[in-house]
Design an enzyme around this catalytic site. Structure first.
Site, PDB file in Angstrom:
ATOM      1  N   ASP A  70       0.810  -1.208   0.000  1.00 48.46           N
ATOM      2  CA  ASP A  70       0.000   0.000   0.000  1.00 48.46           C
ATOM      3  C   ASP A  70       0.846   1.261   0.000  1.00 48.46           C
ATOM      4  O   ASP A  70       0.433   2.299  -0.528  1.00 48.46           O
ATOM      5  CB  ASP A  70      -0.933   0.003   1.217  1.00 48.46           C
ATOM      6  CG  ASP A  70      -1.937  -1.150   1.177  1.00 48.46           C
ATOM      7  OD1 ASP A  70      -2.110  -1.738   0.094  1.00 48.46           O
ATOM      8  OD2 ASP A  70      -2.523  -1.458   2.229  1.00 48.46           O
ATOM      9  N   GLY A  71       2.026   1.191   0.571  1.00 52.46           N
ATOM     10  CA  GLY A  71       2.896   2.360   0.629  1.00 52.46           C
ATOM     11  C   GLY A  71       3.314   2.864  -0.737  1.00 52.46           C
ATOM     12  O   GLY A  71       3.535   4.065  -0.918  1.00 52.46           O
ATOM     13  N   ASN A 119      -4.401   9.404   2.372  1.00 53.08           N
ATOM     14  CA  ASN A 119      -5.017   8.701   3.498  1.00 53.08           C
ATOM     15  C   ASN A 119      -5.550   9.645   4.569  1.00 53.08           C
ATOM     16  O   ASN A 119      -6.742   9.698   4.806  1.00 53.08           O
ATOM     17  CB  ASN A 119      -4.018   7.721   4.127  1.00 53.08           C
ATOM     18  CG  ASN A 119      -4.179   6.304   3.630  1.00 53.08           C
ATOM     19  OD1 ASN A 119      -5.099   6.001   2.879  1.00 53.08           O
ATOM     20  ND2 ASN A 119      -3.293   5.427   4.034  1.00 53.08           N
ATOM     21  N   ASP A 174      -4.888  12.561  22.664  1.00 48.37           N
ATOM     22  CA  ASP A 174      -3.611  12.389  21.978  1.00 48.37           C
ATOM     23  C   ASP A 174      -3.583  13.052  20.614  1.00 48.37           C
ATOM     24  O   ASP A 174      -2.498  13.263  20.059  1.00 48.37           O
ATOM     25  CB  ASP A 174      -3.297  10.900  21.816  1.00 48.37           C
ATOM     26  CG  ASP A 174      -2.764  10.282  23.100  1.00 48.37           C
ATOM     27  OD1 ASP A 174      -2.551  11.037  24.068  1.00 48.37           O
ATOM     28  OD2 ASP A 174      -2.565   9.055  23.140  1.00 48.37           O
TER      29      ASP A 174
END
Length: 462
Positions: free
Chosen positions: A197-198, A290, A320
């Protein structure tokens, strides 16, 4: 005179007849499709008659009996009509800008205006299997398809490739480029990814405007976004080059980081900020595939950031951080933080808190195209950090803003089967969605005290 009956007004004959004619006109505008038909819009031979689009048969696409048996749809979806009415008196304002449409996954087909001549091949680095596939693919594209192949210079700088004699021989026939130095937007007709996917995320980052169709072969760990297997790459690539392929238009986000008192911060809407306002190599103006993540970084304190939607402060995030993701990104970092999985064809933006210090802060989905702004709260004890698709990490301070909306340039991903099959197969195979042991059926046993108790019967003689 109309009369009242059962608490409502009875329609007169004149009213009923006028409504019947009106309903008939609306029904006539609705198109009834047969699954054996094969119709396209005006771009494939259709035309407008009296303001109504008439669809004609498309000779380029044929439906097989297998397609009919599987019930694959080639027509538009049923949805809200642009001229729909709301009761006797209400309707949408007659304005073309307010027309409501639902994109049909089955109608998004690849169309080449002219034969593709250039192809960009992106390979997973430091991977022996990807290197073998890379040499086979590039050699075939050059010798059999007569295409000009572009490859990143870093691929040949890799020791694994430089020591391969076949790879060294191909280097002389390949055009190379360097990231952040060479502009590829108007040079590439087609993109092929070999990896996980990268590689698809990296391909997206190379095209900060219009992006060519991209075909992704799975050679990585997960392969959620890479539906193709390399075993039959020649036949599959040939099909795409001939235009026989479906597309999935994956939405991207336009993200602009505006520094306090900068010129860009004075522009009222992020849609109006053009890339010319910043340098080409700038990392403060990016199209994101993304997600955009705002987090507390290395600080031990809670992240305290204000969230604006369409210019209005909707909440202050204490936790966070916050994830602003595309539908494609909803199955990445966002789903790990508790977001719903959204099909990539849904026009939406997903807002997901990261470990919020509140039991009621749930992820939300907002319409695509709205403007989102994130700022460090004046009461914050520390700054925040922004990352775009896991890269270009940078710190923001009070007065800075991160402005986000849906980009007008999607990523056209080539489908292996179709939009629905590819996505649900990825959910099942990669994420093991809804995998569990099946429940055993109710056993059909001879009457016994246990079965009698289930059915409510009892033995009166006992």
């Amino acid at each position: 005179m109309s009369s009242l009956a059962n608490g409502g007004r009875r329609k007169s004959n004149s009213e009923s007849s006028s409504m019947d004619v009106e309903d008939e006109q609306i029904i006539n505008k609705m198109v009834s499709f047969n699954i054996s038909d094969n119709l396209t819009d005006e771009s494939d031979g259709g035309s407008f008659v009296n303001g109504v689009k008439r669809r004609t048969a498309n000779p380029r696409i044929t439906r097989t009996s297998q397609d009919v048996e599987k019930g694959r749809r080639t027509k538009s979806l049923y949805g809200v009509m642009p001229n729909c009415k709301f009761g006797p008196c209400g309707s949408i304002l007659d304005d073309s800008a307010t027309s409501l449409t639902i994109p049909d996954p089955g109608s998004q087909k690849l169309n080449w205006h002219k034969p593709p001549l250039t192809v960009l091949v992106i390979k997973k680095m430091h991977d022996e299997n990807a290197l073998s596939a890379f040499t086979q693919l590039v050699k075939w594209l050059i010798q059999e398809k007569n295409m000009a192949v572009y490859v990143e210079k870093a691929v040949f700088d890799d020791a694994m490739c430089s020591e391969n004699p076949v790879c060294r021989g191909l280097q002389k026939q390949i055009k190379t480029f360097e990231e952040e130095k060479d502009e590829l937007t108007n040079k590439i007709d087609f993109v092929i990814c070999l990896g996980g996917d990268g590689t698809l995320l990296y391909a997206s980052s190379l095209f900060q405007a219009s992006m060519p169709p991209v075909m992704a072969f799975n050679m990585g760990s997960l392969g959620f976004l890479t539906p193709f297997s390399f075993q039959d790459f020649k036949g599959q690539v040939t099909q795409v080059l001939e235009g026989n392929a479906g597309l999935l238009l994956r939405y991207r986000l336009k993200c602009v980081i505006c520094r306090k008192d900068s010129q860009m911060s004075k522009i009222p809407h992020v849609k109006q900020i053009q890339r010319s306002h910043s340098t080409v190599q700038s990392k403060t103006h990016m199209l994101v595939f993304n997600e955009v993540v705002v987090d507390r970084g290395q600080s031990p304190y809670l992240c305290n950031i204000d969230l604006y939607v369409e210019g209005k402060l909707v909440t202050t995030v204490q936790g966070d951080g916050l994830i602003i993701s595309t539908p494609t990104g909803s199955t990445a970092y966002a789903v790990a933080a508790g977001a719903s999985m959204v099909h990539p064809n849904v026009p939406a933006i997903v807002i997901t808190p990261i470990c919020p210090h509140s039991l009621s802060f749930r992820p939300v989905v907002v319409p695509a195209g709205v403007e989102i702004k994130i700022m460090v709260s004046p009461e914050a004890r520390n700054s925040a950090w922004v990352s775009l698709d896991g890269r270009n990490r940078q710190e923001i301070f009070e007065g800075d803003s991160v402005r986000i909306t849906t980009a007008q340039y999607p990523v056209p991903s080539v489908c292996a089967k179709d939009q629905m099959d590819d996505w649900f197969e990825s959910l099942a195979e990669c994420l093991h969605w809804n995998v569990r042991k099946p429940q055993k059926p109710m056993p059909t046993l001879i009457d016994s005290p246990s079965t009698n108790s289930l059915t409510g019967n009892s033995d009166s003689s006992s």
